[in-house]
Design a protein around this motif. Structure first.
Motif, PDB file in Angstrom:
ATOM      1  N   ASP A  56       0.829  -1.206   0.000  1.00 31.04           N
ATOM      2  CA  ASP A  56       0.000   0.000   0.000  1.00 31.04           C
ATOM      3  C   ASP A  56       0.863   1.255   0.000  1.00 31.04           C
ATOM      4  O   ASP A  56       0.507   2.264  -0.620  1.00 31.04           O
ATOM      5  N   MET A  57       2.013   1.173   0.696  1.00 30.08           N
ATOM      6  CA  MET A  57       2.869   2.336   0.884  1.00 30.08           C
ATOM      7  C   MET A  57       4.322   1.902   0.777  1.00 30.08           C
ATOM      8  O   MET A  57       4.654   0.740   1.027  1.00 30.08           O
ATOM      9  N   ALA A  58       5.192   2.850   0.425  1.00 24.74           N
ATOM     10  CA  ALA A  58       6.617   2.548   0.344  1.00 24.74           C
ATOM     11  C   ALA A  58       7.424   3.806   0.639  1.00 24.74           C
ATOM     12  O   ALA A  58       6.945   4.930   0.452  1.00 24.74           O
ATOM     13  N   GLN A  59       8.642   3.595   1.093  1.00 27.35           N
ATOM     14  CA  GLN A  59       9.587   4.692   1.283  1.00 27.35           C
ATOM     15  C   GLN A  59      10.370   4.883  -0.005  1.00 27.35           C
ATOM     16  O   GLN A  59      10.753   3.914  -0.664  1.00 27.35           O
ATOM     17  N   ALA A  60      10.603   6.128  -0.381  1.00 25.94           N
ATOM     18  CA  ALA A  60      11.322   6.437  -1.619  1.00 25.94           C
ATOM     19  C   ALA A  60      12.301   7.571  -1.372  1.00 25.94           C
ATOM     20  O   ALA A  60      11.962   8.561  -0.720  1.00 25.94           O
ATOM     21  N   GLU A  61      13.504   7.428  -1.879  1.00 25.21           N
ATOM     22  CA  GLU A  61      14.436   8.546  -1.837  1.00 25.21           C
ATOM     23  C   GLU A  61      13.927   9.648  -2.757  1.00 25.21           C
ATOM     24  O   GLU A  61      13.268   9.384  -3.765  1.00 25.21           O
ATOM     25  N   PHE A  62      14.250  10.891  -2.425  1.00 24.03           N
ATOM     26  CA  PHE A  62      13.819  12.001  -3.272  1.00 24.03           C
ATOM     27  C   PHE A  62      14.261  11.787  -4.718  1.00 24.03           C
ATOM     28  O   PHE A  62      13.528  12.103  -5.656  1.00 24.03           O
ATOM     29  N   THR A  63      15.470  11.264  -4.896  1.00 18.59           N
ATOM     30  CA  THR A  63      16.001  11.071  -6.248  1.00 18.59           C
ATOM     31  C   THR A  63      15.220  10.031  -7.037  1.00 18.59           C
ATOM     32  O   THR A  63      15.322   9.983  -8.264  1.00 18.59           O
ATOM     33  N   GLN A  64      14.444   9.194  -6.354  1.00 23.32           N
ATOM     34  CA  GLN A  64      13.698   8.126  -7.024  1.00 23.32           C
ATOM     35  C   GLN A  64      12.276   8.533  -7.393  1.00 23.32           C
ATOM     36  O   GLN A  64      11.598   7.810  -8.134  1.00 23.32           O
ATOM     37  N   GLY A 116      17.659  12.245   1.523  1.00 29.27           N
ATOM     38  CA  GLY A 116      16.325  12.664   1.915  1.00 29.27           C
ATOM     39  C   GLY A 116      15.335  11.663   1.358  1.00 29.27           C
ATOM     40  O   GLY A 116      15.550  11.105   0.280  1.00 29.27           O
ATOM     41  N   SER A 117      14.276  11.398   2.105  1.00 28.81           N
ATOM     42  CA  SER A 117      13.307  10.411   1.628  1.00 28.81           C
ATOM     43  C   SER A 117      11.889  10.842   1.959  1.00 28.81           C
ATOM     44  O   SER A 117      11.659  11.732   2.787  1.00 28.81           O
ATOM     45  N   ALA A 118      10.959  10.189   1.288  1.00 29.83           N
ATOM     46  CA  ALA A 118       9.536  10.450   1.479  1.00 29.83           C
ATOM     47  C   ALA A 118       8.809   9.117   1.508  1.00 29.83           C
ATOM     48  O   ALA A 118       9.367   8.073   1.161  1.00 29.83           O
ATOM     49  N   ASP A 119       7.560   9.158   1.919  1.00 23.29           N
ATOM     50  CA  ASP A 119       6.700   7.981   1.850  1.00 23.29           C
ATOM     51  C   ASP A 119       5.621   8.226   0.807  1.00 23.29           C
ATOM     52  O   ASP A 119       5.065   9.328   0.718  1.00 23.29           O
ATOM     53  N   VAL A 120       5.342   7.197   0.022  1.00 20.57           N
ATOM     54  CA  VAL A 120       4.394   7.311  -1.084  1.00 20.57           C
ATOM     55  C   VAL A 120       3.313   6.248  -0.951  1.00 20.57           C
ATOM     56  O   VAL A 120       3.483   5.239  -0.259  1.00 20.57           O
ATOM     57  N   ILE A 121       2.204   6.491  -1.621  1.00 17.52           N
ATOM     58  CA  ILE A 121       1.093   5.534  -1.659  1.00 17.52           C
ATOM     59  C   ILE A 121       1.014   4.971  -3.068  1.00 17.52           C
ATOM     60  O   ILE A 121       1.017   5.727  -4.048  1.00 17.52           O
TER      61      ILE A 121
END
Length: 423
Positions: free
Chosen positions: A91-99, A305-310
């Motif tokens: 449902d969700m994942a962590q992603a680096e800003f560059t990705q 830096g990272s973010a979480d995405v849906i």
């Protein structure tokens, strides 16, 4: 030289169609109504995030989160895209800003526009731009690595050195360090393996390697700003003013441990790795702002830096965005991330008084220094093939440093490789 490509759009369109056929669809308006508790699958590699998940699960019995780390770093997008294509994505994942552009171009992310007002004012505009594409929000930022000049304050003090505030001062200081007793000391190491550092230095100087206009990607790596940065470091290398050990090689580690390399440019996360690698240097390090081209308009880049995405295929968008907003954007969430030793992307977390890092237990100015750096972050448009650029930089800079290819070929070659990869 600017180059344009529509290939990424074509790929995104085809993949989006394929994904819609094998997934259950996404979107807040398509979220299924659940009669009982919901369990969300969350793929994340960040250290100690599982502790925050435990807090959430204890307080939210109707929305439970299962966290796992099937991959990290550059391997995560491969795992996520493969799982989504197979109809088995989280449902969700962590992603680096560059990705982020890789995921967006692949058409696998659920946009967060329906919840934009609950998210964006918790972060700086520059950080929000790192998780947005063409004005649409796709991620909730989690942690951040504003660049700092990490330096051995004991070596600076013993040799009468002052932290440089400009790049001209940096070169002068590098010259002075080379004259110290023994003749084997360097201010800093410059390695081709640190491709993200070179890109950051170019961004600081005003480069914009990727842009998205008129439904097409543009690549412009061989530009004046990047050339200025390359020429600066070429001069340092050719004049033997910086060491050129491969990052984390035995030679580099020994040089830092023995005090023959005085400083490094790293993200705010640096104290942890430095402590692990150099435990005998506790209390000897300090963080400072990186040198500037123009001190009247300071510009800082992020090393990490990272973010979480849906993911687009989730049946539980509303529950997922509720959890991720709590985790990263709420005051409680930011405070919790600080408790597990994160430098938060959220502004509230950056303002919290916190214990100094174990590497520098008496340095009460370290975290305020990092927050000051974060306040000067430059805006970045990452491209859909950032990793291709990093690999090309590593190869071409390595050739130039080793003297097997001219420095003048570095940027045209990298520009061509990245542009050709887009099609």
């Amino acid at each position: 030289m600017a180059r344009r490509s529509r290939t990424a759009l074509a790929v995104a369109g085809v993949l989006a169609i394929a994904l819609s056929a094998c997934s259950s669809g996404g979107g807040a308006e398509e979220t299924k109504e659940d009669d009982g508790p919901v369990t969300l699958e969350f793929w994340a590699w960040g250290s100690n995030i599982d502790k925050r998940v435990e807090v959430w699960n204890a307080e939210n019995p109707d929305i439970q989160v299962e966290i796992s780390a099937p991959a990290a770093g550059n391997d995560m997008p491969v795992q996520v895209l493969s799982a989504v294509r197979a109809g088995q994505g989280p449902d969700m994942a962590q992603a680096e800003f560059t990705q982020m552009p890789t995921y967006v171009s692949a058409g696998v992310l659920h946009d967060l526009e329906a919840n934009r007002d609950d998210i964006v004012d918790k972060f700086s505009e520059e950080v929000i731009e790192s998780v947005s594409f063409d004005g649409t929000l796709y991620g909730i930022p989690q942690d951040l690595g504003p660049a700092l000049l990490m330096h051995r304050k004991d070596l600076f003090a013993a040799n009468g050195l002052e932290v440089p505030t400009t790049w001209d001062e940096f070169r002068s200081l590098a010259e002075k360090v080379r004259t110290l007793e023994g003749g084997d000391k360097y201010l800093l190491n410059f390695s081709s393996l640190d491709a993200d550092l070179f890109m950051g230095l170019a961004l600081q100087a005003g480069a914009e390697w990727w842009s998205y206009e008129d439904d097409a990607w543009q690549v412009n790596i061989d530009d004046d700003a990047t050339q200025e940065v390359l020429d600066f470091w070429k001069g340092l290398v050719e004049d033997d003013l910086v060491s050129t050990y491969q990052t984390n090689s035995p030679e580099y580690i020994e040089a830092v441990a023995s005090g023959r390399v005085f400083a490094t440019i790293a993200g705010a996360w640096a104290p942890g790795p430095l402590l692990n690698q150099y435990p005998d240097t506790v209390g000897l390090w300090a963080g400072a702002q990186i040198p500037q081209w123009d001190t009247d308009e300071p510009r800082v880049f992020a090393r990490g830096g990272s973010a979480d995405v849906i993911l687009e295929g989730t049946d539980h968008y509303e529950q997922a965005v509720e959890f991720l907003t709590w985790l990263n954007a709420s005051d409680e969430g930011a405070e919790g991330l600080v408790e597990v030793n994160k430098f938060t992307a959220a502004l509230h977390g950056q303002e919290i008084d916190r214990t100094p890092p174990a590497l520098m237990p008496d340095d009460t100015e370290y975290w305020p220094t990092a927050s000051e750096a974060a306040s000067h972050l430059v805006s970045v448009q990452w491209g859909p093939n950032t990793q291709v650029a990093f690999t090309a930089i590593t190869d071409e800079l390595g050739n130039a440093i080793e003297g097997t290819a001219p420095w003048e070929d570095v940027l045209p070659t990298v520009d061509k490789i990245v542009g050709d990869d887009l099609g």
